[in-house]
Design an enzyme around this catalytic site. Structure first.
Site, PDB file in Angstrom:
ATOM      1  CB  ILE A 294      -0.892  -0.055   1.117  1.00 47.83           C
ATOM      2  CG1 ILE A 294      -0.264   0.120   2.580  1.00 47.83           C
ATOM      3  CG2 ILE A 294      -1.882  -1.121   1.104  1.00 47.83           C
ATOM      4  CD1 ILE A 294      -1.070   0.444   3.797  1.00 47.83           C
ATOM      5  CE  LYS A 295       6.114   0.564  -3.282  1.00 49.89           C
ATOM      6  NZ  LYS A 295       5.260  -0.758  -3.520  1.00 49.89           N
ATOM      7  NE  ARG A 296      -3.028   3.783   1.326  1.00 53.23           N
ATOM      8  CZ  ARG A 296      -3.424   3.247  -0.007  1.00 53.23           C
ATOM      9  NH1 ARG A 296      -2.185   3.081  -0.742  1.00 53.23           N
ATOM     10  NH2 ARG A 296      -4.529   2.714  -0.289  1.00 53.23           N
TER      11      ARG A 296
END
Lengths: 308, 308
Positions: free
Chosen positions: A104-106
């Site tokens: 998700i690379k949040r």
């Protein structure tokens, strides 16, 4: 959660993860035809096609692999309906005993990162209830905002026995543009790596930390240095296969215990039937092509690291 | 899209944006009570409460403001149901003539960034249809992966007349951990700023580019330098109000034309009724407190930049 991942990897002798990054162009015609016939050429139709496709790939490979890594962007592009397919995919993979790494690379400022951490790893408070929304086992995290953007994820990892993989050196061609810039003679990604160790020390499993990192297969020399810099950090390695990484490149991402790294392949597995090598399976038996591609990937990597 | 934003800002004499970052603790009891009575203390109940809350704030402020900035994490934590509230909020704000800046801070390798760009700014292909999933006007983008992670967003901006704001220097306390590191004697955020100019040159509006940037109100000295480094880049400025930034700090984020920056306030507006200053409105009239907080913020900022 890192203990569970390591246990799965050992039991299946499989330091790999299948990236469930479905593109419409990968999905065999028999699946899209059926979904479009039922739901139309709509977001719901696309979502149902994705879900059927993922389910068949999971069914055909789950006994060989420890984990899957769905890339949420590939679902988010189909809006709410796409995210329903994401959630169903995560839940189904878990029901099959797989560890789910949500790619998700949040990452944001503190209070906002806390909301992302709750969304994907924790439970949100609604009145007197606590409810898990997406409930992955691990997620990937972008470190550009610094410690106060990462610590809320670490806090939730501690509470919920979950894990994260922090981007250190990504697999893409222009990752060096900022990540390789020298700071006092050392590349920025090494500074990030040192912080990953610091964050990880707060959240250790038996041998490895619940805070892992991402280092692309496409930069093996850097992988070698980073391995030594972060001895107890699990490395999630994207970029194998379609992006150019090979088993032999990955030797130095592993520790001497044969652990410490988990190599992802997405397109190379889920769209294997489109490769000449697996053409004999055809669209009709695409999931068997995926299974064979997993077997071949395992052989390539285990041979390279001396586990075959 | 930057032309539309500038037009809205000029017409309303309002270089501000209201951050729709709902926390359950901000939402007045009459709204949560009603939503929980209808849907239970569930994700659906929370989502409905958020939507009612946002709608009332938009109704009470839309004539004064050019834009809103919903922070997607605050919705994502309530899962699919929360994202339905996000989408409804974006659509409703657009129906009121507001520009919608989706604060999503996405960014990944090329093909994945392309999927995010399609999800939020473009249209996804499903069979022979092209469908917009979330359809914001602008989104925020994380640059850590470099040009090939940002260019797919720029491409969609060109095709669809949309815009992005790229994180350059964020408002949080530890943003300097990586962003301030010196590279050849200059902080990393300046290198990012130079890339923002490069990306932005591909995608100009009349005076300003559709590629803007984010610089926190909490670092006014850096804002002054960055303003000069990126004369045609619109700066989205978080960190005003609750995070500590004041109107007087923001003078140098603006160009001499009184344009070039748009200042965000979230909690300070949407939960204004909780401040002593606006206590007289009470929970019952929370939206009137929000309106008054917008009026006061406008006065503070316009006075500081000489537009009052």
């Amino acid at each position: 959660m890192i203990n569970t991942l390591v246990k799965n990897i050992k039991e299946k002798n499989a330091p790999i993860v299948v990236g469930l990054d479905p593109m419409m162009s990968y999905i065999p015609k028999q699946i899209t035809d059926k979904a479009f016939a039922e739901f139309g050429e709509t977001l719901e139709g696309a979502s149902n096609a994705i879900w059927e496709y993922n389910k068949k790939i999971i069914d055909a490979t789950y006994d060989l692999i420890p984990a899957v890594k769905p890339q949420i962007a590939m679902y988010e592009q189909f809006g709410i309906e796409g995210l329903i397919a994401y959630k169903k995919t995560c839940d189904y993979a878990k029901s099959k005993g797989l560890v789910v790494i949500g790619d998700i690379k949040r990452g944001d400022i503190g209070s906002t990162s806390a909301a992302y951490a709750v969304a994907h790893l924790g439970k949100v408070a609604v009145g007197s209830n606590k409810i898990a929304a997406f409930n992955e086992d691990f997620v990937t995290v972008n470190p550009y905002l610094g410690s106060d953007g990462v610590n809320p994820f670490v806090d939730v990892c501690k509470e919920e026995n979950k894990g994260i993989f922090v981007l250190v050196k990504t697999s893409n061609p222009s990752s060096g543009e900022f990540q390789d810039q020298l700071v006092n003679g050392r590349p920025l990604y090494e500074l990030v790596a040192e912080k990953v160790v610091e964050w990880g020390n707060q959240c250790m499993g038996d041998t490895y930390s619940n805070v892992g990192c991402v280092v692309g297969a496409t930069y093996p020399e850097m992988g070698k240095v980073l391995r030594k810099l972060m001895p107890n950090t699990y490395i999630l390695v994207p970029g194998y296969g379609a992006q150019g990484g090979k088993g032999a490149d990955l030797v130095h991402y592993f520790n001497e215990d044969g652990l410490g790294a988990i190599v992802n392949s997405s397109r190379g597995i889920i769209a294997a039937y489109k490769q000449e090598k697996y053409a004999k399976y055809g669209e009709a038996c695409f999931e068997e092509a995926s299974r064979q591609a997993v077997v071949d990937m395992l052989e390539d990597i285990n041979q390279a690291i001396g586990r075959a």
